[in-house]
Design a protein around this motif. Structure first.
Motif, PDB file in Angstrom:
ATOM      1  N   TYR A  38       0.857  -1.237  -0.017  1.00  0.00           N
ATOM      2  CA  TYR A  38       0.033   0.000   0.148  1.00  0.00           C
ATOM      3  C   TYR A  38       1.093   1.238   0.059  1.00  0.00           C
ATOM      4  O   TYR A  38       0.707   2.332  -0.916  1.00  0.00           O
ATOM      5  N   ILE A  39       1.908   1.435   0.859  1.00  0.00           N
ATOM      6  CA  ILE A  39       2.730   2.390   1.101  1.00  0.00           C
ATOM      7  C   ILE A  39       3.348   2.529  -0.277  1.00  0.00           C
ATOM      8  O   ILE A  39       3.493   3.860  -0.787  1.00  0.00           O
ATOM      9  N   THR A  40       4.064   1.693  -0.991  1.00  0.00           N
ATOM     10  CA  THR A  40       4.878   1.694  -2.030  1.00  0.00           C
ATOM     11  C   THR A  40       4.090   2.016  -3.286  1.00  0.00           C
ATOM     12  O   THR A  40       4.469   2.904  -4.281  1.00  0.00           O
ATOM     13  N   GLU A  41       2.743   1.863  -3.284  1.00  0.00           N
ATOM     14  CA  GLU A  41       1.954   2.176  -4.331  1.00  0.00           C
ATOM     15  C   GLU A  41       1.352   3.592  -4.304  1.00  0.00           C
ATOM     16  O   GLU A  41       0.695   4.218  -5.318  1.00  0.00           O
ATOM     17  N   LEU A  42       1.513   4.351  -3.007  1.00  0.00           N
ATOM     18  CA  LEU A  42       1.362   5.763  -3.112  1.00  0.00           C
ATOM     19  C   LEU A  42       1.810   6.732  -4.019  1.00  0.00           C
ATOM     20  O   LEU A  42       2.858   6.114  -4.434  1.00  0.00           O
TER      21      LEU A  42
END
Length: 72
Positions: free
Chosen positions: A27-31
């Motif tokens: 989730y964080i890396t897809e921000l």
């Protein structure tokens, strides 16, 4: 490989659910770059790494992610 579970499931905006540490990291890396590059999200990633690599406190990682994901 078994994925470590968060102590409590995280529910984010728009009903997105994070149930594993891996899911939280994805989730964080897809921000967007500007957002996941922010100091708050970098701290969240460090907390996830602490849990994943050194069996750190899952609750701490959960709290950091929840604080970052709160709408401003």
């Amino acid at each position: 490989m078994r994925r470590a579970r968060c102590e409590l499931t995280l529910w984010l905006q728009y009903g997105r659910k994070l149930a594993t540490l891996h899911g939280a990291a994805v989730y964080i890396t897809e921000l967007p770059q500007a957002e996941h590059g922010a100091d708050e999200w970098q701290t969240a990633m460090e907390a996830l790494l602490l849990v994943a690599e050194r069996n750190g406190p899952k609750t701490m990682a959960r709290i950091v992610i929840m604080r970052c994901a709160e709408p401003a």
